[in-house]
Design a protein around this motif. Structure first.
Motif: not given
Length: 307
Positions: A35-38, A40-64
């Motif tokens: 459950l801890a792995i699960l 951490a996996t969900v929270v960490g990767n959701v944060l990655v998606v949210v950060a790239i979605s809301i940040s203009q700096v992180l919206r480079a094509p390679q971050n897709l």
């Protein structure tokens, strides 16, 4: 990934009196750790998606690449891990045979796609170093999406074809155990991408080191080259100041280059070390069993731990 899961027989499934395969303490530890792995996996990767979605700096094509990679890992945590945990704690496959086949196929698809994304990212970084000028012109969202689509398509070619000859209602819920498929799928899923990643990152490191070393200008100014006249003395004093400043700049650049190389080396060690630590034990033991048969298979508890 495509590990064999034994389906329960009718009597044990209906009565529900089958004993659990682990002690209460072991069951609790397995439950908490998974459950801890699960989480951490969900929270960490959701944060990655949210950060790239809301940040203009992180919206480079390679971050897709990172968005698609995070999505694959989120699906692993949501779809694959809960059923793996239930199967481990109960001791048999409680769910339907059809869902077992779909579960194994999704496990293979998502995990292979995750590794494929890491390989695609390494190739993208390599081309960024070797073809910087041309790549920046061609690194469009369409091109990156094409590479992402190729990673998912390759994963589908590896994971989904066994469904064509699987028998979800048979006594054992497993995909093809034939040696040729196990070895071919393991090479395509792990060993070939791992070779590419190691070779590419080593090449990137050597190219980066060579480029930064070539960037440092040679020290050409020296006060001894000036004349003895008053004009030459003034020029010599000016050259001496320039030479001293030049030396200070060189020292700062060398320190910066060493720091960058050190950080880059640490990053590569962490990325590749974590990748190999997480994936190699499972893929190696699974392939070993297909090559050598019963003679060199690891124990079931150890293999299930790697799985």
């Amino acid at each position: 990934m495509e590990a064999a899961i034994t389906l329960p027989n009718t009597s044990s499934n209906s009565s529900g009196t089958g004993s659990t395969p682990h002690s209460p303490v072991a069951t609790g530890l397995i439950l908490l750790s998974t459950l801890a792995i699960l989480l951490a996996t969900v929270v960490g990767n959701v944060l990655v998606v949210v950060a790239i979605s809301i940040s203009q700096v992180l919206r480079a094509p390679q971050n897709l690449f990172l968005v698609s990679l995070a999505s694959a890992d989120i699906l692993v945590a949501i779809i694959v891990l809960p059923f793996s945990l239930a199967n481990e704690l109960i001791g048999y496959w409680y769910f339907s045979g059809l869902w077992c086949s779909l579960y194994l196929a999704l496990d293979g698809l998502l995990c292979t796609a995750s590794i494929g994304h890491l390989c695609a990212i390494s190739l993208d970084r390599y081309w960024a170093v070797t073809r910087a000028a041309r790549l920046n012109l061609r690194r469009s969202p369409r091109r990156v999406k094409g590479m992402i689509g190729a990673a998912w398509a390759a994963a589908a070619l590896v994971a989904l074809p066994p469904l064509l000859w699987a028998h979800p209602r048979s006594e054992k819920c497993q995909l093809s155990q034939e040696t040729w498929y196990v070895l071919a799928s393991r090479v395509a899923s792990f060993f070939a991408p791992s070779f590419v990643m190691v070779a590419v990152y080593c090449r990137i490191y050597h190219l980066t080191t060579w480029q930064t070393a070539a960037f440092l200008p040679a020290c050409t100014l020296h006060p001894a080259s000036t004349g003895n006249s008053k004009k030459g003395l003034r020029v010599g004093m000016l050259d001496w100041q320039q030479w001293s400043q030049h030396q200070s700049m060189l020292l700062c650049r060398r320190r910066l280059v060493r720091a960058q190389e050190r950080r880059f080396t640490i990053m590569l060690v962490v990325v590749m070390g974590a990748f190999v630590l997480c994936w190699f034990p499972f893929f190696f033991t699974y392939s070993l069993g297909a090559v050598c048969g019963e003679g060199c298979q690891v124990s079931k508890p150890r293999f299930r731990f790697f799985f």
